[in-house]
Enzyme design. Structure first.
Site, short mmCIF file in Angstrom:
data_model
loop_
_atom_site.label_atom_id
_atom_site.label_comp_id
_atom_site.label_asym_id
_atom_site.label_seq_id
_atom_site.Cartn_x
_atom_site.Cartn_y
_atom_site.Cartn_z
N GLU A 46 29.52 10.03 43.85
CA GLU A 46 28.90 9.67 42.58
C GLU A 46 28.21 8.31 42.72
OE1 GLU A 46 30.20 9.54 37.85
OE2 GLU A 46 31.70 9.03 39.37
N LYS A 119 26.46 15.79 34.83
CA LYS A 119 27.86 15.51 34.48
C LYS A 119 28.11 15.77 33.00
CE LYS A 119 31.23 11.71 34.91
NZ LYS A 119 31.36 10.27 35.30
N CYS A 161 33.48 13.63 39.11
CA CYS A 161 34.46 12.60 38.75
C CYS A 161 35.32 12.99 37.53
CB CYS A 161 33.73 11.28 38.52
SG CYS A 161 34.81 9.81 38.60
#
Length: 274
Positions: A46, A119, A161
Site C-alpha cells: 500500500e 480500497k 490493508c
C-alpha cells in the site's frame, strides 16, 4: 492440458516517502529482485508510490485514470520483466478537486492493465492506548466494488490493508472463485503487533485461499511508523515466507493443484449456510 507446476509469487516490503521518483526507483530495484527469484506475479505494498507528510498531500500527486508516471512505471516494469504486478495502491483522481481513490492496479506480463480495485474500507480510527488517530476518508474516496482478476497464480481477489478486518469481503471473493488474496498494507505498529498475522492467517484458513501481504515498514518522513512483517500464507494458514523488517522481497510457490485437492478433501467452502 492445464499447467499444474507451482507458480512463484513475491511480496515487496518498502519504506516509501514523499518523493514519487525515489519511491519508484526503490520499487524498480525490488521488482528486479523479485523477477530474479523467478516470481511470475509480484505484489507491491500500500502507498508504494507515495507516503506524504500528511494525508492531504496525496491529492497533489493523484493521476488521472489511465495516464501518469506511476501507471506508466507499472506498465513498463511488468513488460520489462515479463511479470504480473499488483501495484499496491497509488492515488488516482476520483472527485474533481477533491478526494482521491486508493487504487490497486494490476498489470499483466505484457504491460496491459488487467484490473483495478479501489480500497473500500477506510481507516478512520483512534489507536487504543496511543495518541495516534487517522481519518483516511477525509482525503480518500471509498471504493464500492469487489475485484477478481485471473492471473498466472490463480484467480486473484483484491483488497487493501484495513479491508482485512471485514471477512464478508473475502467470503464474497472466495464464493466467486478466488484462489488467492492480495492484501497490500501500511499497518500501524500497535495494531500490527496485536492483529496482523492473526487476521492474515484467519482470512487464508476460512477461505482456503493463499494470502500475499506486502507491507510498508519503518519510520517514514512524516514521522509515522509502520509495522512491516510482509507475509505469504498458504490456504491452510501456514506462513510460507516472511520479512519482518527492512526493505526487501519474499517469495513462495503456489501449488494450485494441492489447494484444489485440499478444498475437495476439506469442503468447508461448500458447507456455508448463512
Amino acid at each position: 492440458m492445464a499447467n499444474t507446476d507451482p507458480i512463484r509469487v513475491a511480496a515487496v516490503q518498502m519504506t516509501s516517502g514523499p518523493d514519487v521518483g525515489a519511491n519508484l526507483a526503490s520499487a524498480a530495484a525490488l521488482l528486479g529482485q523479485a523477477r530474479a527469484r523467478g516470481a511470475r506475479v509480484t505484489v507491491l505494498p500500500e502507498n508504494f508510490s507515495f507516503m506524504g507528510l500528511g494525508d492531504a498531500d496525496r491529492r497533489a500527486v493523484a493521476e488521472p485514470d489511465g495516464d501518469g508516471p506511476v501507471q506508466h512505471f507499472l506498465s513498463q516494469q511488468a513488460r520489462e520483466h515479463s511479470m504480473w504486478i499488483v501495484g499496491g495502491t497509488t492515488p488516482i483522481a476520483a472527485e474533481a478537486g477533491g478526494r482521491v481513490a486508493a487504487a490497486s492496479l494490476v498489470y499483466d506480463a505484457d504491460g496491459r492493465r488487467a484490473g483495478r480495485y479501489d480500497k473500500i474500507h477506510l481507516f478512520d480510527v483512534a489507536i487504543p492506548g496511543k495518541q495516534e488517530s487517522y481519518r483516511e476518508s477525509a482525503n480518500t474516496a471509498p471504493g464500492s466494488r469487489a475485484s477478481l482478476v485471473p492471473t498466472p497464480a490463480g484467480l486473484l481477489g483484491q483488497s487493501v490493508c484495513y479491508d482485512m478486518r471485514f471477512p464478508e469481503l473475502y467470503r464474497q471473493l472466495s464464493a466467486a472463485g478466488a484462489q488467492w488474496f492480495a492484501m497490500p498494507s501500511a499497518f500501524t505498529v500497535p495494531t500490527g503487533r496485536a492483529h496482523w498475522e492473526a487476521l492474515l492467517r484467519a482470512r487464508a484458513i476460512e477461505n482456503l485461499c493463499f494470502v500475499v501481504a506486502p507491507a510498508q515498514w519503518g519510520r517514514h518522513a512524516s514521522g509515522r511508523e509502520t509495522y512491516g512483517d510482509s507475509l505469504i500464507v498458504d490456504y491452510w494458514g501456514t506462513v510460507l515466507a516472511r520479512l519482518e523488517a527492512g526493505n526487501g522481497v519474499v517469495s513462495a510457490d503456489f501449488d494450485l493443484a494441492a489447494q484444489a485437492q485440499a478444498r475437495r478433501d476439506f469442503p468447508a467452502l461448500t458447507h456455508r449456510v448463512l
